[in-house]
Design an enzyme around this catalytic site. Structure first.
Site, short mmCIF file in Angstrom:
data_model
loop_
_atom_site.label_atom_id
_atom_site.label_comp_id
_atom_site.label_asym_id
_atom_site.label_seq_id
_atom_site.Cartn_x
_atom_site.Cartn_y
_atom_site.Cartn_z
N GLY A 214 0.84 -1.19 0.00
CA GLY A 214 0.00 0.00 0.00
C GLY A 214 0.87 1.23 0.00
O GLY A 214 1.94 1.26 -0.62
N CYS A 215 0.45 2.28 0.69
CA CYS A 215 1.21 3.53 0.75
C CYS A 215 2.63 3.27 1.25
O CYS A 215 2.82 2.68 2.30
CB CYS A 215 0.51 4.52 1.66
SG CYS A 215 1.47 6.01 1.98
N PHE A 216 3.61 3.75 0.50
CA PHE A 216 4.99 3.43 0.88
C PHE A 216 5.51 4.24 2.05
O PHE A 216 6.56 3.93 2.60
CB PHE A 216 5.95 3.49 -0.31
CG PHE A 216 5.85 4.70 -1.21
CD1 PHE A 216 5.40 5.93 -0.78
CD2 PHE A 216 6.22 4.57 -2.55
CE1 PHE A 216 5.33 7.02 -1.63
CE2 PHE A 216 6.15 5.66 -3.42
CZ PHE A 216 5.71 6.89 -2.96
#
Length: 446
Positions: free
Chosen positions: A53-55
């Site tokens: 997902g969001c890094f």
């Protein structure tokens, strides 16, 4: 890297692409000349690319694992240009059916010392740090660019990835969770993300924090994972010790700057009638139920009768916005009409109009004191009237509605509408604070 709920949206810096064409398959460990640190990495180190997902949160969580040397945010295994703007634009085009090319996933490139941490331990952290059952999403982040993925550089890595997936799937199944959707494939393209995304949560400690995933632990085995080396997941709160009828729980993380800010600005001054508890576990209190997995910290969940009824995720210093959310959950429809729509109750209908006991009239959401009973007087207007508020309790706002020019009074703690102030009150102030009963709570003195 938020499309819908970013706190706050950052300005992107200019950054050249470090991996292009056939060189995209190279990692920094394999190509020292392309390592952004400028230092040739240890040739004994290994590297794997992971999509969670969001890094931003992924970078932070993977860097916490002992033996990890470096974690870099990037984009991988797509068929387009590897930039922030290109990826977002391409995902929008995919949703419209205008382009079928494969998009990149937001990933982190994890470089680790195999002598200190095994690949299985790295992947155990990966499985536990996100929800790998959600397909093309992670929490509120929806799109193929947020897919769960393991991109490998050798058949040996692929074999370990497949083995750990099977082990974690067994644990998820036993816990009643769904099937893993994580893509396991060779790394075919990799682009280092723009500089603004590197070490984002270190640079922006109040930013978006990944919380973790399913709450299901990766099972330890004799094949390599030393359970003692992994920090145990915190135990969930005991539901029996909480207020089952209505309870607010703040789910937080140990190193979450936004959580610390919320505690300092809101929790440390808590007077709300709604009890609040804090939890480092991302599981519901025992015997209680979350509506969906948690994905970020802080998340404030309101439970009623042991079940989630609403949640508030993230905090950027806007306490009034939080109180408005809570008020929207606990106030009656008539209270909400007055508090948030500048409504007025009918004269002589308020329950506190004839309240004469010694005590304090407080904000019904925050519990903050507004007026003391000794400042209340009978004005004959049909609404509770006071000649002086508690210091700092209210704010004043010009009101030109209904063809009149008046001074509106709001609660300083929650921002809700209370009423108006007029210049026809008794001494010593000569003020009349005309306040709606339904947006007051009364707390009698002991």
């Amino acid at each position: 890297m938020r499309q819908t709920h970013r706190w706050p949206l950052i300005a992107l810096g200019l950054s050249a692409l470090l991996h292009t064409g056939t060189d995209n398959q190279a990692t920094a460990a394999q190509n020292p000349a392309r390592d952004p640190s400028g230092v040739a990495p240890d040739p004994t180190a290994d590297t794997i690319v992971l999509g969670m997902g969001c890094f931003w949160g992924a970078e932070k969580r993977m860097s916490e694992l002992p033996g990890v040397i470096d974690v870099e945010s990037g984009y991988a295994n797509g068929e387009i240009e590897g930039t922030y703007e290109a990826i977002l634009a391409h995902e929008r085009a995919r949703r419209r059916g205008a382009d079928e090319k494969r998009n990149h996933a937001e990933v982190v490139k994890v470089r680790f010392d195999p002598a200190r941490v095994s690949l299985e331990q790295v992947l155990a952290k990966f499985w536990e740090s996100h929800d790998p059952t959600q397909g093309d999403r992670q929490g509120n982040d929806v799109g193929s660019n947020y897919r769960s993925a393991i991109y490998t550089s050798s058949p040996e890595q692929a074999a370990v990835a497949e083995r750990t997936r099977a082990r974690y799937q067994a644990a998820l199944t036993q816990a009643g969770r769904g099937a893993i959707t994580t893509e396991i494939a060779p790394l075919s393209a990799y682009f280092r993300a723009e500089e603004a995304h590197q070490d984002y949560l270190r640079k922006n400690p109040r930013g978006y924090c990944g919380l973790g995933g399913t709450g299901v632990a990766y099972p330890g085995t004799a094949s390599g994972v030393d359970e003692a080396a992994e920090s145990p997941s915190p135990d969930p709160l005991d539901g029996a010790t909480l207020e089952r009828a209505r309870q607010l729980v703040m789910f937080e993380a140990e190193y979450c700057g936004a959580c610390k800010q919320f505690k300092a600005e809101v929790l440390d001054h808590w007077q709300s009638p709604v009890p609040v508890a804090r939890s480092l576990s991302f599981s519901a209190p025992t015997g209680w139920t979350l509506d969906k997995p948690l994905f970020a910290t802080p998340t404030l969940v309101l439970f009623e009768d042991g079940r989630e009824v609403s949640r508030y995720t993230g905090y950027d210093g806007d306490a009034t916005r939080f109180w408005s959310w809570l008020g929207g959950q606990i106030l009656t429809p008539e209270q909400r009409r007055i508090a948030f729509e500048q409504g007025t109750e009918r004269a002589f209908t308020g329950s506190l109009l004839d309240e004469k006991r010694s005590g304090t009239f407080v904000d019904p959401i925050t519990g903050a004191p507004l007026f003391r009973s000794e400042t209340k007087f009978e004005s004959g207007s049909g609404w509770p009237s006071f000649f002086d508020p508690v210091d700092g309790a209210i704010t004043f706002h010009e009101d030109v509605s209904h063809g009149m020019r008046r001074v509106e009074v709001r609660s300083a703690s929650s921002g809700i509408h209370l009423g108006h102030v007029f210049e026809d009150g008794p001494p010593p102030t000569r003020k009349r604070y005309c306040i709606n009963s339904r947006v007051l709570s009364f707390v009698p003195d002991p």
